[in-house]
Scaffold this motif. Sequence first.
Motif, PDB file in Angstrom:
ATOM      1  N   MET A  13      23.896 148.424 -11.383  1.00 47.12           N
ATOM      2  CA  MET A  13      24.282 147.746 -12.616  1.00 47.12           C
ATOM      3  C   MET A  13      25.341 148.526 -13.394  1.00 47.12           C
ATOM      4  SD  MET A  13      22.079 146.958 -16.030  1.00 47.12           S
ATOM      5  CE  MET A  13      21.029 145.651 -15.439  1.00 47.12           C
ATOM      6  N   VAL A  14      26.339 147.785 -13.864  1.00 45.06           N
ATOM      7  CA  VAL A  14      27.375 148.335 -14.732  1.00 45.06           C
ATOM      8  C   VAL A  14      27.373 147.533 -16.030  1.00 45.06           C
ATOM      9  CG1 VAL A  14      29.856 148.774 -15.006  1.00 45.06           C
ATOM     10  CG2 VAL A  14      28.783 149.015 -12.752  1.00 45.06           C
ATOM     11  N   VAL A  15      27.385 148.224 -17.153  1.00 47.87           N
ATOM     12  CA  VAL A  15      27.493 147.565 -18.456  1.00 47.87           C
ATOM     13  C   VAL A  15      28.648 148.207 -19.207  1.00 47.87           C
ATOM     14  CG1 VAL A  15      26.374 147.012 -20.647  1.00 47.87           C
ATOM     15  CG2 VAL A  15      25.014 147.091 -18.546  1.00 47.87           C
ATOM     16  N   SER A  16      29.594 147.373 -19.635  1.00 50.93           N
ATOM     17  CA  SER A  16      30.777 147.887 -20.328  1.00 50.93           C
ATOM     18  C   SER A  16      30.920 147.235 -21.695  1.00 50.93           C
ATOM     19  CB  SER A  16      32.043 147.608 -19.502  1.00 50.93           C
ATOM     20  OG  SER A  16      31.947 148.206 -18.224  1.00 50.93           O
ATOM     21  N   TYR A  17      31.406 148.021 -22.641  1.00 51.62           N
ATOM     22  CA  TYR A  17      31.775 147.524 -23.967  1.00 51.62           C
ATOM     23  C   TYR A  17      33.258 147.828 -24.132  1.00 51.62           C
ATOM     24  CZ  TYR A  17      26.696 147.737 -24.608  1.00 51.62           C
ATOM     25  OH  TYR A  17      25.343 147.584 -24.458  1.00 51.62           O
ATOM     26  N   GLY A  18      34.089 146.812 -23.883  1.00 49.38           N
ATOM     27  CA  GLY A  18      35.525 147.070 -23.880  1.00 49.38           C
ATOM     28  C   GLY A  18      35.871 148.041 -22.764  1.00 49.38           C
ATOM     29  N   ASN A  19      36.530 149.135 -23.115  1.00 46.17           N
ATOM     30  CA  ASN A  19      36.915 150.133 -22.114  1.00 46.17           C
ATOM     31  C   ASN A  19      35.827 151.183 -21.878  1.00 46.17           C
ATOM     32  OD1 ASN A  19      39.475 148.993 -21.730  1.00 46.17           O
ATOM     33  ND2 ASN A  19      40.302 150.093 -23.505  1.00 46.17           N
ATOM     34  N   ILE A  20      34.739 151.077 -22.626  1.00 41.57           N
ATOM     35  CA  ILE A  20      33.674 152.072 -22.510  1.00 41.57           C
ATOM     36  C   ILE A  20      32.623 151.589 -21.522  1.00 41.57           C
ATOM     37  CG2 ILE A  20      31.832 153.292 -23.735  1.00 41.57           C
ATOM     38  CD1 ILE A  20      33.578 152.961 -26.275  1.00 41.57           C
ATOM     39  N   ARG A  21      32.343 152.405 -20.528  1.00 38.68           N
ATOM     40  CA  ARG A  21      31.328 152.069 -19.534  1.00 38.68           C
ATOM     41  C   ARG A  21      30.034 152.759 -19.948  1.00 38.68           C
ATOM     42  NH1 ARG A  21      32.330 152.031 -12.971  1.00 38.68           N
ATOM     43  NH2 ARG A  21      33.468 150.098 -13.291  1.00 38.68           N
ATOM     44  N   ALA A  22      29.106 151.973 -20.520  1.00 36.21           N
ATOM     45  CA  ALA A  22      27.858 152.541 -21.039  1.00 36.21           C
ATOM     46  C   ALA A  22      26.829 152.785 -19.950  1.00 36.21           C
ATOM     47  CB  ALA A  22      27.267 151.608 -22.099  1.00 36.21           C
ATOM     48  N   VAL A  23      26.867 151.941 -18.913  1.00 29.88           N
ATOM     49  CA  VAL A  23      25.940 152.063 -17.793  1.00 29.88           C
ATOM     50  C   VAL A  23      26.760 152.057 -16.515  1.00 29.88           C
ATOM     51  CG1 VAL A  23      23.992 150.979 -16.582  1.00 29.88           C
ATOM     52  CG2 VAL A  23      24.093 150.907 -19.085  1.00 29.88           C
ATOM     53  N   ARG A  24      26.512 153.065 -15.676  1.00 32.82           N
ATOM     54  CA  ARG A  24      27.354 153.270 -14.490  1.00 32.82           C
ATOM     55  C   ARG A  24      26.533 153.164 -13.210  1.00 32.82           C
ATOM     56  NH1 ARG A  24      31.875 156.771 -16.173  1.00 32.82           N
ATOM     57  NH2 ARG A  24      31.720 157.104 -18.423  1.00 32.82           N
ATOM     58  N   GLU A  25      26.565 152.000 -12.603  1.00 31.70           N
ATOM     59  CA  GLU A  25      25.932 151.765 -11.300  1.00 31.70           C
ATOM     60  C   GLU A  25      24.483 152.262 -11.256  1.00 31.70           C
ATOM     61  OE1 GLU A  25      28.376 152.891  -8.016  1.00 31.70           O
ATOM     62  OE2 GLU A  25      30.039 151.631  -8.686  1.00 31.70           O
ATOM     63  N   ILE A 218      21.720 157.301 -13.618  1.00 31.21           N
ATOM     64  CA  ILE A 218      20.411 157.845 -13.254  1.00 31.21           C
ATOM     65  C   ILE A 218      20.661 159.177 -12.552  1.00 31.21           C
ATOM     66  CG2 ILE A 218      18.324 157.535 -11.871  1.00 31.21           C
ATOM     67  CD1 ILE A 218      18.383 155.503 -14.062  1.00 31.21           C
ATOM     68  N   VAL A 219      20.136 160.246 -13.137  1.00 41.37           N
ATOM     69  CA  VAL A 219      20.376 161.574 -12.558  1.00 41.37           C
ATOM     70  C   VAL A 219      19.140 162.133 -11.859  1.00 41.37           C
ATOM     71  CG1 VAL A 219      22.237 162.153 -14.161  1.00 41.37           C
ATOM     72  CG2 VAL A 219      19.884 162.716 -14.786  1.00 41.37           C
ATOM     73  N   LEU A 220      18.009 161.485 -12.070  1.00 41.54           N
ATOM     74  CA  LEU A 220      16.765 161.980 -11.483  1.00 41.54           C
ATOM     75  C   LEU A 220      15.759 160.845 -11.474  1.00 41.54           C
ATOM     76  CD1 LEU A 220      15.867 164.843 -10.502  1.00 41.54           C
ATOM     77  CD2 LEU A 220      14.863 165.181 -12.776  1.00 41.54           C
ATOM     78  N   ALA A 221      14.921 160.802 -10.453  1.00 42.94           N
ATOM     79  CA  ALA A 221      13.849 159.805 -10.377  1.00 42.94           C
ATOM     80  C   ALA A 221      12.683 160.416  -9.632  1.00 42.94           C
ATOM     81  CB  ALA A 221      14.340 158.553  -9.649  1.00 42.94           C
ATOM     82  N   GLY A 222      11.483 159.947  -9.958  1.00 41.37           N
ATOM     83  CA  GLY A 222      10.313 160.460  -9.258  1.00 41.37           C
ATOM     84  C   GLY A 222       9.042 159.966  -9.919  1.00 41.37           C
ATOM     85  N   THR A 223       7.913 160.431  -9.396  1.00 38.32           N
ATOM     86  CA  THR A 223       6.663 160.110 -10.050  1.00 38.32           C
ATOM     87  C   THR A 223       6.628 160.824 -11.395  1.00 38.32           C
ATOM     88  OG1 THR A 223       5.440 161.993  -9.146  1.00 38.32           O
ATOM     89  CG2 THR A 223       5.512 159.983  -7.803  1.00 38.32           C
ATOM     90  N   ALA A 224       5.764 160.351 -12.276  1.00 34.99           N
ATOM     91  CA  ALA A 224       5.652 160.992 -13.586  1.00 34.99           C
ATOM     92  C   ALA A 224       5.274 162.463 -13.437  1.00 34.99           C
ATOM     93  CB  ALA A 224       4.608 160.256 -14.429  1.00 34.99           C
ATOM     94  N   GLU A 225       4.373 162.761 -12.491  1.00 35.66           N
ATOM     95  CA  GLU A 225       3.952 164.148 -12.268  1.00 35.66           C
ATOM     96  C   GLU A 225       5.121 165.008 -11.806  1.00 35.66           C
ATOM     97  OE1 GLU A 225       2.463 161.472 -11.053  1.00 35.66           O
ATOM     98  OE2 GLU A 225       0.504 161.451 -12.027  1.00 35.66           O
ATOM     99  N   GLU A 226       5.929 164.467 -10.894  1.00 31.80           N
ATOM    100  CA  GLU A 226       7.087 165.224 -10.397  1.00 31.80           C
ATOM    101  C   GLU A 226       8.071 165.527 -11.520  1.00 31.80           C
ATOM    102  OE1 GLU A 226       7.165 163.381  -5.836  1.00 31.80           O
ATOM    103  OE2 GLU A 226       8.419 162.496  -7.412  1.00 31.80           O
ATOM    104  N   LEU A 227       8.313 164.545 -12.373  1.00 28.53           N
ATOM    105  CA  LEU A 227       9.284 164.757 -13.455  1.00 28.53           C
ATOM    106  C   LEU A 227       8.745 165.732 -14.499  1.00 28.53           C
ATOM    107  CD1 LEU A 227      10.710 161.143 -13.915  1.00 28.53           C
ATOM    108  CD2 LEU A 227      11.735 163.063 -12.695  1.00 28.53           C
ATOM    109  N   LEU A 228       7.444 165.692 -14.767  1.00 25.25           N
ATOM    110  CA  LEU A 228       6.858 166.646 -15.717  1.00 25.25           C
ATOM    111  C   LEU A 228       6.979 168.081 -15.216  1.00 25.25           C
ATOM    112  CD1 LEU A 228       3.637 164.760 -16.895  1.00 25.25           C
ATOM    113  CD2 LEU A 228       5.483 165.570 -18.385  1.00 25.25           C
ATOM    114  N   GLU A 229       7.014 168.243 -13.902  1.00 28.12           N
ATOM    115  CA  GLU A 229       7.113 169.586 -13.324  1.00 28.12           C
ATOM    116  C   GLU A 229       8.548 170.005 -13.026  1.00 28.12           C
ATOM    117  OE1 GLU A 229       4.689 171.806 -12.970  1.00 28.12           O
ATOM    118  OE2 GLU A 229       3.422 170.347 -14.005  1.00 28.12           O
ATOM    119  N   ASN A 230       9.497 169.086 -13.190  1.00 32.97           N
ATOM    120  CA  ASN A 230      10.890 169.380 -12.859  1.00 32.97           C
ATOM    121  C   ASN A 230      11.507 170.336 -13.883  1.00 32.97           C
ATOM    122  OD1 ASN A 230      13.959 168.571 -13.300  1.00 32.97           O
ATOM    123  ND2 ASN A 230      13.449 168.140 -11.164  1.00 32.97           N
ATOM    124  N   ASP A 231      12.158 171.370 -13.413  1.00 32.57           N
ATOM    125  CA  ASP A 231      12.715 172.393 -14.311  1.00 32.57           C
ATOM    126  C   ASP A 231      13.752 171.827 -15.270  1.00 32.57           C
ATOM    127  OD1 ASP A 231      11.104 174.362 -13.307  1.00 32.57           O
ATOM    128  OD2 ASP A 231      12.580 175.108 -11.867  1.00 32.57           O
TER     129      ASP A 231
END
Length: 246
Positions: A13-25, A218-231
């Motif tokens: 998904m891409v969402v743009s406002y004019g020339n500003i890309r708020a959401v990138r793929e 999106i820079v990271l994805a995982g289970t809630a437990e994995e993300l809570l433990e991610n540095d």
Amino acid sequence: MKGIGEMLNVENMVVSYGNIRAVREVSLTVGDGEFVVLIGNNGAGKTSTLKAICGVNSPSGGTVNLNGENITGKPSHKIAAKRVAMVPEGRRVFAGMTVRENLDMGAFLRRDKKSIENDRETVYELFPVLRERFRQPAGTLSGGEQQMLAIGRALMAQPQYLLLDEPSLGLAPIMVESIFEKIVQINRQGISLLMVEQNAFLALSVANRGYVMDSGEIVLAGTAEELLENDMVKRVYLGMEEAEES
């Protein structure tokens, strides 16, 4: 999952406002009955993602599929009719209308009066304070009560997928705890949740899975437990003190 097609699936998904890309793929999924959270700093593109999913904004690229059907760019009322409801940031209740009138607005696409009455009763059971105040103008409620009303209004649409945008924003800690208990209860009733929330520790404490957004991606994805433990999550989103507690 109950069935192969039972899923909210966002692809590139891409969402743009004019020339500003708020959401990138951005790509994400919410399976049937899942509780998924989207965390990230202000301006990361989280709200823009929710709005594009439910038709408030139109994506400029990518697709949104609901249970196997492409709903990309459809008007919000048509997406709502497919049982996708959103609780917007800041509640957005109709201040001059009563609590009951606000709830009934959530059922505006429905004609089944008896079922509407039953669902209103279910909302009152979930949020007893709304029953007590059903004749009050929504604008006279506290912030927490307005948040309950906003969630109740969305539930009146009988959603299969409920999108929540910053439900803890501006609320006292004890009210946040109460609201989150109710959100978990809603999920346990079988409603799939996609929640944007700045309180990353609290969000990941109640969710099944999570995505981390930064600068529209999106820079990271995982289970809630994995993300809570991610540095990186600990350092950037939880803060050192919370990271040590977790």
